[in-house]
Design a protein around this motif. Structure first.
Motif, PDB file in Angstrom:
ATOM      1  N   ILE A 177      53.113  71.495  35.177  1.00 18.95           N
ATOM      2  CA  ILE A 177      54.291  71.045  34.429  1.00 18.95           C
ATOM      3  C   ILE A 177      54.953  69.909  35.202  1.00 18.95           C
ATOM      4  O   ILE A 177      55.297  70.076  36.381  1.00 18.95           O
ATOM      5  N   THR A 178      55.113  68.780  34.527  1.00 20.94           N
ATOM      6  CA  THR A 178      55.752  67.621  35.162  1.00 20.94           C
ATOM      7  C   THR A 178      57.000  67.251  34.368  1.00 20.94           C
ATOM      8  O   THR A 178      56.940  67.089  33.147  1.00 20.94           O
ATOM      9  N   ILE A 179      58.105  67.142  35.072  1.00 20.12           N
ATOM     10  CA  ILE A 179      59.353  66.645  34.475  1.00 20.12           C
ATOM     11  C   ILE A 179      59.698  65.340  35.174  1.00 20.12           C
ATOM     12  O   ILE A 179      60.005  65.331  36.370  1.00 20.12           O
ATOM     13  N   MET A 180      59.615  64.250  34.420  1.00 14.00           N
ATOM     14  CA  MET A 180      59.814  62.915  34.989  1.00 14.00           C
ATOM     15  C   MET A 180      61.111  62.315  34.448  1.00 14.00           C
ATOM     16  O   MET A 180      61.330  62.286  33.232  1.00 14.00           O
ATOM     17  N   PHE A 181      61.951  61.864  35.334  1.00 13.47           N
ATOM     18  CA  PHE A 181      63.258  61.314  34.961  1.00 13.47           C
ATOM     19  C   PHE A 181      63.119  59.821  34.650  1.00 13.47           C
ATOM     20  O   PHE A 181      63.524  58.950  35.423  1.00 13.47           O
ATOM     21  N   ASP A 182      62.515  59.566  33.458  1.00 11.07           N
ATOM     22  CA  ASP A 182      62.228  58.180  33.058  1.00 11.07           C
ATOM     23  C   ASP A 182      63.060  57.726  31.860  1.00 11.07           C
ATOM     24  O   ASP A 182      62.847  56.638  31.336  1.00 11.07           O
ATOM     25  N   HIS A 183      64.004  58.592  31.396  1.00 12.61           N
ATOM     26  CA  HIS A 183      64.881  58.275  30.250  1.00 12.61           C
ATOM     27  C   HIS A 183      64.099  58.006  28.962  1.00 12.61           C
ATOM     28  O   HIS A 183      64.605  57.326  28.067  1.00 12.61           O
ATOM     29  N   LYS A 184      62.895  58.554  28.843  1.00 11.83           N
ATOM     30  CA  LYS A 184      62.088  58.360  27.629  1.00 11.83           C
ATOM     31  C   LYS A 184      62.090  59.592  26.725  1.00 11.83           C
ATOM     32  O   LYS A 184      61.733  59.502  25.561  1.00 11.83           O
ATOM     33  N   ASN A 185      62.449  60.746  27.284  1.00  8.64           N
ATOM     34  CA  ASN A 185      62.596  61.972  26.488  1.00  8.64           C
ATOM     35  C   ASN A 185      61.307  62.368  25.756  1.00  8.64           C
ATOM     36  O   ASN A 185      61.346  62.894  24.644  1.00  8.64           O
ATOM     37  N   HIS A 186      60.154  62.104  26.364  1.00  7.91           N
ATOM     38  CA  HIS A 186      58.873  62.452  25.740  1.00  7.91           C
ATOM     39  C   HIS A 186      58.577  63.952  25.918  1.00  7.91           C
ATOM     40  O   HIS A 186      59.088  64.600  26.835  1.00  7.91           O
ATOM     41  N   TYR A 187      57.740  64.464  25.035  1.00  4.51           N
ATOM     42  CA  TYR A 187      57.270  65.856  25.115  1.00  4.51           C
ATOM     43  C   TYR A 187      55.770  65.841  24.793  1.00  4.51           C
ATOM     44  O   TYR A 187      55.377  65.663  23.644  1.00  4.51           O
ATOM     45  N   ILE A 188      54.936  65.983  25.835  1.00  7.15           N
ATOM     46  CA  ILE A 188      53.486  65.798  25.701  1.00  7.15           C
ATOM     47  C   ILE A 188      52.752  67.030  26.224  1.00  7.15           C
ATOM     48  O   ILE A 188      53.055  67.533  27.315  1.00  7.15           O
ATOM     49  N   ILE A 189      51.787  67.505  25.445  1.00  2.62           N
ATOM     50  CA  ILE A 189      50.910  68.602  25.862  1.00  2.62           C
ATOM     51  C   ILE A 189      49.503  68.048  25.954  1.00  2.62           C
ATOM     52  O   ILE A 189      48.962  67.543  24.959  1.00  2.62           O
ATOM     53  N   GLU A 190      48.901  68.117  27.126  1.00  8.16           N
ATOM     54  CA  GLU A 190      47.513  67.686  27.317  1.00  8.16           C
ATOM     55  C   GLU A 190      46.690  68.943  27.595  1.00  8.16           C
ATOM     56  O   GLU A 190      46.911  69.625  28.601  1.00  8.16           O
ATOM     57  N   THR A 191      45.763  69.268  26.694  1.00 13.42           N
ATOM     58  CA  THR A 191      45.152  70.595  26.752  1.00 13.42           C
ATOM     59  C   THR A 191      43.691  70.590  26.318  1.00 13.42           C
ATOM     60  O   THR A 191      43.253  69.714  25.552  1.00 13.42           O
ATOM     61  N   TYR A 192      42.972  71.585  26.812  1.00 10.50           N
ATOM     62  CA  TYR A 192      41.600  71.834  26.357  1.00 10.50           C
ATOM     63  C   TYR A 192      41.616  72.724  25.109  1.00 10.50           C
ATOM     64  O   TYR A 192      40.590  72.908  24.464  1.00 10.50           O
ATOM     65  N   ARG A 193      42.815  73.278  24.749  1.00  6.81           N
ATOM     66  CA  ARG A 193      42.954  74.140  23.568  1.00  6.81           C
ATOM     67  C   ARG A 193      43.538  73.333  22.395  1.00  6.81           C
ATOM     68  O   ARG A 193      44.427  73.802  21.691  1.00  6.81           O
ATOM     69  N   PHE A 194      43.045  72.141  22.191  1.00  6.74           N
ATOM     70  CA  PHE A 194      43.624  71.222  21.211  1.00  6.74           C
ATOM     71  C   PHE A 194      43.688  71.830  19.812  1.00  6.74           C
ATOM     72  O   PHE A 194      44.736  71.808  19.158  1.00  6.74           O
ATOM     73  N   ASP A 195      42.583  72.385  19.326  1.00  5.92           N
ATOM     74  CA  ASP A 195      42.532  72.923  17.959  1.00  5.92           C
ATOM     75  C   ASP A 195      43.486  74.102  17.788  1.00  5.92           C
ATOM     76  O   ASP A 195      44.168  74.226  16.764  1.00  5.92           O
TER      77      ASP A 195
END
Length: 497
Positions: free
Chosen positions: A463-481
């Motif tokens: 889990i990465t929380i980056m203080f870049d003021h972009k407010n993105h929410y991204i899931i990168e996963t092998y369980r895509f389907d």
């Protein structure tokens, strides 16, 4: 202008109570948090609605009170047959849902009347029935939308508490009294009609306000209980830590007590050895070897005691932020108590991160992240947690990897919208995940979660929380389907790993 005088045409009575019963049963299922009940029993519910419409059709002219009583009784009996709960709870839910459904039906009629007045003003040859059907459909839509509102989404869980439904039941019956008043007062008179409508709207608003207040109070009580449980758990941990310290102190006290006897004795033995056997080589070698063996045994014993004691000494790298060091030390002790490897890596200057988030919020955020990781990893065959504080590229960031269980797809879908707990069996409330999202949103940080396939890494997720003021929410996963099958929200991006 369309005159919704429901006694003009008996067929309108049938349509009216068909839609009110249908909306009432749907609302009752949602109030009791039985969402699947309505879906699974649609044919029977529609049949019951038709029966209630027919009963109203025949009894309207005889006795409105008798007709309403039978209709509500049938709804209660049906819900009792489907839901194995306390009958008094079902009665309360049925009464409230019926009053709510009737109030929303009246509001729908007012809306349809106002819209129709714009297009058909002055016409007196209109048939009221189609407009009544449109009002019924609008009522069902409004009830459905009502339960999409966050406050009302979970129904009325407080009904199971004794005496908590009295206010809602009284308001529902007040609405029904107004309905019965239709038989004694003609709302065709503009003044009477306006007063009747205003009273109806007032009671509807009061019912929703009562519901909202009850939900808010129940939520606050749940927060209080969760905080109390958290404090009790922390108190238990402190007691356990005190007990470990006491045991270590006892062990050290026994060593010191023994050393107080042994060291003077060993000193005397050395003195005697030096003075008594200065000329006797063989005897001196034997006694010297025995003395050496004894000293080596004592040294080994001391090393073991010190090694066991040093296990609880704070070994994490200091961040330079007092509250952060104290919180990380506490989390390290919790991890050690569960035999979880816990490591912290720091960037060049950790204090830079406080330029993007306050110290208190940073400690709060880290404690929630680490606590969730500890809970997730404690059942793992090789439990491990690694925390990084510093910069990733040009932005300050928090990065936490663990070997615990994966999040369920619904946790990703509802994160920040609805509470989920990764440890419901242990009384978890999901508050930690909600707080993580609130802090992410407060500082417009980006949340990036990477899931690792089995054998790909020693960790299951990062889990990465980056203080870049972009407010993105991204899931990168092998369980895509699997995750895409429940993916509806527009602010979440799911990437195939």
């Amino acid at each position: 202008m369309i005159d919704f005088n429901f006694t003009v045409d008996d067929l309108t009575t049938f349509v009216r109570f068909f839609f009110i019963t249908l909306g009432s049963i749907y609302a009752c299922c949602r109030i009791l948090w039985m969402r699947s009940l309505f879906r699974k029993n649609k044919p029977y519910i529609i049949l019951l609605s038709l029966v209630n419409g027919i009963i109203a059709y025949f009894l309207e002219a005889i006795s409105s009170l008798l007709g309403l009583s039978i209709i509500i009784l049938l709804i209660v009996l049906y819900m009792c047959a489907q839901v194995k709960r306390n009958p008094s709870v079902i009665f309360s839910a049925a009464a409230i849902s019926f009053g709510l459904s009737y109030a929303i039906f009246i509001i729908s009629c007012v809306i349809v009347t106002m819209i129709s007045a714009i297009f058909f003003y002055g016409r007196e040859d209109l048939i009221m029935l189609p407009f009544l059907i449109i009002s019924g459909i609008l009522e069902l839509v409004l009830i459905f939308l009502l339960f999409r509102i966050k406050t009302f989404r979970k129904g009325m869980p407080f009904l199971y508490q004794s005496g908590s439904s009295v206010g809602g039941v009284l308001l529902a019956f007040a609405i029904l009294v107004l309905v019965l008043g239709l038989n004694y007062f003609s709302i065709a008179d503009s003044t009477v009609g306006l007063i009747w409508l205003l009273m109806f709207l007032l009671l509807g608003i009061l019912l929703l306000s009562w519901w909202s207040a009850k939900v808010r109070r129940a939520y606050q009580e749940k927060l209080r209980m969760a905080e109390l449980a958290s404090l009790q758990a922390e108190l238990r941990e402190l007691k356990q830590e005190c007990e470990r310290v006491r045991e270590d102190n006892d062990s050290l006290a026994r060593v010191i007590h023994k050393d107080n006897k042994m060291i003077p004795a060993m000193e005397l033995a050395v003195r005697n050895f030096v003075t008594a056997y200065s000329g006797q080589t063989d005897r001196m070698r034997q006694d010297g070897d025995a003395l050496t063996d004894q000293l080596e045994r004592m040294l080994t014993e001391r090393k073991q005691v010190l090694s066991a004691y040093q296990k609880w000494v704070y070994t994490l790298p200091p961040t330079g932020i007092v509250i952060l060091d104290a919180m990380l030390s506490l989390m390290e002790k919790r991890a050690q108590a569960l035999q979880i490897k816990f490591h912290v890596r720091l960037g060049d200057d950790v204090s830079d991160i406080t330029e993007y988030i306050t110290t208190e919020d940073l400690a709060h955020l880290l404690s929630d992240l680490i606590e969730n990781a500890i809970i997730a990893t404690k059942g793992s065959s090789s439990p491990s947690i690694v925390l990084y504080l510093g910069k990733l590229g040009e932005h300050a960031a928090i990065e936490l990897a663990d070997s615990g269980n994966d999040f369920s797809p619904m946790v990703y879908e509802d994160l920040g919208l609805q509470r989920h707990s990764t440890h419901l069996a242990e009384g978890g409330s999901g508050i930690g995940l909600m707080d993580i999202w609130k802090l992410k949103k407060k500082y417009r940080a980006s949340l990036h979660i990477v899931e690792y396939a089995p054998q790909e890494s020693e960790f299951t997720k990062k889990i990465t929380i980056m203080f870049d003021h972009k407010n993105h929410y991204i899931i990168e996963t092998y369980r895509f389907d699997e995750i895409e099958s429940v993916h509806l929200r527009g602010d979440m991006f799911v990437l195939q790993k």
